[in-house]
Write a protein that holds these residues in place. Structure first.
Motif, PDB file in Angstrom:
ATOM      1  N   LYS A  96      25.311  61.207  57.140  1.00  0.00           N
ATOM      2  CA  LYS A  96      25.311  60.693  58.507  1.00  0.00           C
ATOM      3  C   LYS A  96      26.651  60.023  58.739  1.00  0.00           C
ATOM      4  CE  LYS A  96      20.364  59.861  58.569  1.00  0.00           C
ATOM      5  NZ  LYS A  96      19.280  58.896  58.650  1.00  0.00           N
ATOM      6  N   ARG A 130      29.903  59.156  62.109  1.00  0.00           N
ATOM      7  CA  ARG A 130      30.490  59.387  63.427  1.00  0.00           C
ATOM      8  C   ARG A 130      31.926  59.830  63.193  1.00  0.00           C
ATOM      9  NH1 ARG A 130      30.623  54.540  66.785  1.00  0.00           N
ATOM     10  NH2 ARG A 130      30.545  53.397  64.836  1.00  0.00           N
ATOM     11  N   LYS A 140      33.898  59.340  67.837  1.00  0.00           N
ATOM     12  CA  LYS A 140      32.667  58.534  67.816  1.00  0.00           C
ATOM     13  C   LYS A 140      31.397  59.346  68.090  1.00  0.00           C
ATOM     14  CE  LYS A 140      34.931  54.164  68.543  1.00  0.00           C
ATOM     15  NZ  LYS A 140      34.950  52.891  69.230  1.00  0.00           N
ATOM     16  N   GLU A 194      28.131  61.261  67.001  1.00  0.00           N
ATOM     17  CA  GLU A 194      27.246  61.109  65.849  1.00  0.00           C
ATOM     18  C   GLU A 194      26.916  62.464  65.242  1.00  0.00           C
ATOM     19  OE1 GLU A 194      23.849  58.625  66.415  1.00  0.00           O
ATOM     20  OE2 GLU A 194      25.028  57.082  67.423  1.00  0.00           O
ATOM     21  N   HIS A 199      24.791  64.460  61.735  1.00  0.00           N
ATOM     22  CA  HIS A 199      23.901  64.426  60.580  1.00  0.00           C
ATOM     23  C   HIS A 199      23.927  65.815  59.967  1.00  0.00           C
ATOM     24  CE1 HIS A 199      20.041  65.034  58.458  1.00  0.00           C
ATOM     25  NE2 HIS A 199      20.357  63.852  57.975  1.00  0.00           N
TER      26      HIS A 199
END
Length: 179
Positions: A91, A93, A97, A99, A101
């Protein structure tokens, strides 16, 4: 010889496959390391052990800030992992920025359990034990790379003036995905 040459399917591994006498070279255990560059809050969890975990509010250092040979500094510190635990959960960023996974299935990447290397069979020292290979997962902004490194003993030193140069430990990229 390229690392793909080590995947000759006509050769059958011997029992245990822990020495260079057996070909192709295989592994039953490995070491693992995780590294994050140009990320916020990067977390890598593999075999229940956390790697990474950058500050969620501060951009981690860029790989280039460690110099041209930064990858040679990446080492696998988590030792003695039996093939294969659950996928690595990543996980983070990216620099912008966003996000991300990813579930990186190390077992699928190395399903053949072959050691990736760049040494021709005729150059490998015969009958010498081979250490567990290093598997290294790198997150660099939006890209996840997986590498393997293993010390392969050689019949003779690469540099005749240096008797301690009788091995190769090339870092081989085996997986890459950009998110």
């Amino acid at each position: 010889m390229s690392s793909s040459a080590a995947t000759d399917s006509s050769a059958q591994p011997g029992p245990g496959a822990g020495t260079t006498a057996e070909w192709p070279l295989r592994f039953q255990r490995h070491r693992f390391g995780g590294f994050c560059f140009d990320t916020y809050g990067c977390s890598i969890v593999y075999n229940g052990f956390p790697h990474g975990k950058d500050d969620p509010d501060q951009l981690s250092a860029a790989a280039s800030s460690f110099g041209a040979n930064y990858q040679q500094r990446m080492k696998a510190a988590h030792l003695d992992i039996a093939n294969f635990p659950a996928p690595a959960e990543v996980k983070w960023r990216s620099k912008d920025k966003s996000e991300h996974h990813a579930s990186i299935d190390i077992a699928a990447i190395f399903r053949d359990q072959l050691i990736r290397h760049e040494v021709a069979r005729e150059d490998v020292a015969v009958g010498v034990s081979v250490n567990d290979p290093e598997i290294i997962l790198e997150v660099d902004d939006r890209t996840v790379n997986v590498y393997m490194r293993c010390m392969i003993p050689l019949k003779k030193p690469r540099d005749p003036a240096n008797p301690n140069s009788d091995f190769r430990a090339d870092l081989i990229r085996v997986f890459s995905q950009t998110y």
